[in-house]
Design a protein around this motif. Sequence first.
Motif, PDB file in Angstrom:
ATOM      1  N   PRO A  76       0.852  -1.187   0.000  1.00 27.59           N
ATOM      2  CA  PRO A  76       0.000   0.000   0.000  1.00 27.59           C
ATOM      3  C   PRO A  76       0.888   1.238   0.000  1.00 27.59           C
ATOM      4  O   PRO A  76       2.065   1.168   0.368  1.00 27.59           O
ATOM      5  CB  PRO A  76      -0.793  -0.135   1.297  1.00 27.59           C
ATOM      6  N   ASP A 103      -6.000   1.511  -2.179  1.00 29.61           N
ATOM      7  CA  ASP A 103      -4.609   1.108  -2.377  1.00 29.61           C
ATOM      8  C   ASP A 103      -3.663   1.875  -1.459  1.00 29.61           C
ATOM      9  O   ASP A 103      -2.478   1.539  -1.369  1.00 29.61           O
ATOM     10  CB  ASP A 103      -4.161   1.371  -3.825  1.00 29.61           C
ATOM     11  N   ARG A 145      -6.058  -4.516   7.475  1.00 27.77           N
ATOM     12  CA  ARG A 145      -6.370  -3.522   6.439  1.00 27.77           C
ATOM     13  C   ARG A 145      -5.142  -3.255   5.574  1.00 27.77           C
ATOM     14  O   ARG A 145      -5.242  -3.051   4.360  1.00 27.77           O
ATOM     15  CB  ARG A 145      -6.843  -2.207   7.086  1.00 27.77           C
ATOM     16  N   MET A 191      -5.127  -3.692   1.589  1.00 28.55           N
ATOM     17  CA  MET A 191      -4.803  -2.595   0.677  1.00 28.55           C
ATOM     18  C   MET A 191      -3.577  -2.944  -0.172  1.00 28.55           C
ATOM     19  O   MET A 191      -3.484  -2.524  -1.330  1.00 28.55           O
ATOM     20  CB  MET A 191      -4.602  -1.305   1.469  1.00 28.55           C
ATOM     21  N   ASN A 216      -4.912  -5.033  -2.910  1.00 27.10           N
ATOM     22  CA  ASN A 216      -5.601  -4.157  -3.863  1.00 27.10           C
ATOM     23  C   ASN A 216      -4.597  -3.465  -4.792  1.00 27.10           C
ATOM     24  O   ASN A 216      -4.817  -3.361  -6.003  1.00 27.10           O
ATOM     25  CB  ASN A 216      -6.412  -3.097  -3.125  1.00 27.10           C
TER      26      ASN A 216
END
Length: 381
Positions: free
Chosen positions: A305, A323, A348, A352, A355
């Motif tokens: 991320p 992201d 999280r 991310m 993602n």
Amino acid sequence: MKVTVSVFGRFWAFYLTQQLQKRGYLHELISTYPTFEITKYAIDKNLIHSIWHLEVLSRSWYKLPSWLRGDRNLQLWFLEEFDRSVTNSLSPGFDLFVGWSGCNFWSLHRAKELGAKTVIERGSSHMHYQTEIIKEEYERWGLKFNETHPGVYEREIQSYADADRITIPSLFAKRTFLEQGIPESKLIHVTYGTSLAEFYPVPKEDDIFRVIHCGGITIRKGIQYLLQAFYELNLPKAELWLVGSIAPEIQPFLAKYQSDRIIIKGTYPQKELRLLYSQCSVFCLASIEDGFGMVIPQAMACGLPVIHTTNTGGEDIVREGVDGFCVPIRDIEALKEKILFFYENPERRDEMGRNALEQARKSLSWDDYGHKIVNAYLNIL
């Protein structure tokens, strides 16, 4: 369509050239890199015109200590000598001339005389904006700012006016051109890609939380703010990795925020960077000015991320809260907040990161870039 590409050095020109060649649109690549280096990018040697002696001379000059470099006019001389060589080498047979801002001025006009459309590639914000904001940052810290040679500056600004189009890589860069009165119709906005063959995740070897910065360790890159933010958080079992060459100007900040948790990794070949990205937890680019931080898609392709500032081009590819996160420039508290979020929320953070990896694989390859830029060129013609 037949395209001639002209660049002093490399930048992203070889990836652009690859994409043009792959689609049958490359007429010629003119560069100061030696042919044997350029062919490593799978570019046909018969389509390469190398002005290699200028690369040798300029690298030798830049390696000298600043007090030995002497006359700053040499910086301008290198660009003008390259431009003359390109101008003299151009001959009919191409429809589009793509040159690098500051490098191509007379050659731009020669291409027009030969009936070609012209494009200037600009990877940063508008030269005026770039100069002013970086100068402002140096003055903020009481540091001497070495301005661009006036001749180089003038060539750059004039090329914006003379080219048929200007290619810029981000919404941030686009805004700076619009603010300087460049019409939107003159701008081609296409973000750069990354090599998915070079950048991909490898297993992380421990559970230490790490923030990584990759790129120049300079005032322009906002390292002074990232150092302070990480130092003040004082997180247990956490590290900040700084990857890149250190500018002398940043040494006082490294001394002020010295910590065994802040690790200077030095420089690495691009092919090894994925190993560094993959041992980290989050990527951070706190730049004051970066037309498009090409390290951002690299980090995303390695499953990280991203924390980026408004002035990095990150907003083009990093989906907010999906992201990564965007923060204002010079905002230490915002940097601390986002670093702490990733530190305290590992699930999280992992989500991310996944993602970001998906986003990179889906839309951030050099082939994706090639498709967009070739369509933009075809539209010009």
